[in-house]
Design an enzyme around this catalytic site. Structure first.
Site, PDB file in Angstrom:
ATOM      1  N   ASP A  20     -14.040  -0.003   6.555  1.00 52.91           N
ATOM      2  CA  ASP A  20     -13.791  -1.156   7.421  1.00 52.91           C
ATOM      3  C   ASP A  20     -12.329  -1.232   7.848  1.00 52.91           C
ATOM      4  O   ASP A  20     -11.427  -0.821   7.104  1.00 52.91           O
ATOM      5  CB  ASP A  20     -14.158  -2.457   6.700  1.00 52.91           C
ATOM      6  CG  ASP A  20     -15.637  -2.531   6.355  1.00 52.91           C
ATOM      7  OD1 ASP A  20     -16.412  -1.722   6.898  1.00 52.91           O
ATOM      8  OD2 ASP A  20     -16.002  -3.400   5.539  1.00 52.91           O
ATOM      9  N   ILE A  21     -12.080  -1.832   9.010  1.00 54.97           N
ATOM     10  CA  ILE A  21     -10.724  -1.928   9.552  1.00 54.97           C
ATOM     11  C   ILE A  21      -9.795  -2.707   8.622  1.00 54.97           C
ATOM     12  O   ILE A  21      -8.595  -2.416   8.536  1.00 54.97           O
ATOM     13  CB  ILE A  21     -10.746  -2.554  10.968  1.00 54.97           C
ATOM     14  CG1 ILE A  21      -9.362  -2.442  11.627  1.00 54.97           C
ATOM     15  CG2 ILE A  21     -11.230  -4.000  10.925  1.00 54.97           C
ATOM     16  CD1 ILE A  21      -9.354  -2.817  13.086  1.00 54.97           C
TER      17      ILE A  21
END
Length: 232
Positions: free
Chosen positions: A102-103
């Site tokens: 995930d970012i």
């Protein structure tokens, strides 16, 4: 292999530019300047140099990257910096991430241009374990250990998650080990228990652990033993 093809594949420089470098005597084979781009070389036996620097034979590359927050696990993205942009190497765009992170998560990302190798990491069939360190908003109930081990239903899905290992480190800290990679899985597993993940850090993929010598944004090539640890 033709010399210009060898150099282009190994460096990412176009064949047109390789020929221009040859005309300037910037390319040598076994110590002798070469201007003939069609010269056939033996990648295993001949020493090829570009501007007096040895050029390694083109082959698959395997790297680990310490992904910081704010980077996406992709080779190209129109709005966010990518993990690939952290790697200052020729043919950077030929590398791809072995799975997603995930970012807003940090930690281990593996990059390669070897499709078969990355498939062993990403294919659910191989059940390769991935380990994450998690910080949560609320204390983690002891019963969550058994719930993770049994598998649980995520919002919007009918099939339970595979059994996962949960090790509680402190009231709001834990290590989670999964053998699958559903969308935002760790966050959704804690959400199913009424909790929220504040930080997520991947520390291991299969037998490959994030090198403690790396700082966020750093990378290094995998060792031969790390590469082969993924193979059957």
């Amino acid at each position: 292999m033709r010399l210009d093809k060898y150099l282009s594949q190994a460096t990412g420089i176009s064949r047109k530019d390789i020929r221009r470098l040859m005309r300037r005597d910037d390319v040598s084979v076994n110590g002798m300047a070469v201007r003939d781009p069609s010269l056939h070389i033996d990648p295993e036996a001949d020493e090829v140099c570009l501007q007096d620097q040895p050029v390694e034979a083109p082959g698959h590359r395997y790297l680990m990257v310490y992904k910081p927050v704010g980077y996406v696990s992709a080779s190209d993205d129109p709005t966010h910096p990518t993990v690939n942009s952290l790697v200052d190497l020729p043919r950077q765009d030929s590398l791809h991430c072995c799975g997603r992170l995930d970012i807003d998560a940090t930690g281990l990302v593996l990059l390669t241009d070897d499709g078969q190798w990355s498939h062993r990491i990403t294919s659910p069939r191989h059940k390769l374990a991935k380990s994450y360190r998690v910080t949560t908003a609320d204390p983690i109930e002891p019963e969550a250990v058994a719930t993770f081990a049994e598998g649980l239903k995520l919002h919007g899905e009918l099939k339970r998650t595979r059994p996962a290992r949960l090790e509680i480190l402190s009231a709001c800290e834990a290590v989670v080990e999964l053998t699958e990679g559903r969308y935002h899985q760790v966050k959704r597993m804690f959400a199913a228990l009424g909790n929220r993940v504040l930080s997520l850090h991947r520390q291991r993929i299969g037998p490959i652990e994030l090198d403690p010598e790396l700082a966020p944004g750093d990378y290094r090539y995998l060792t031969e033993s790390e590469i082969h640890s993924i193979l059957p």
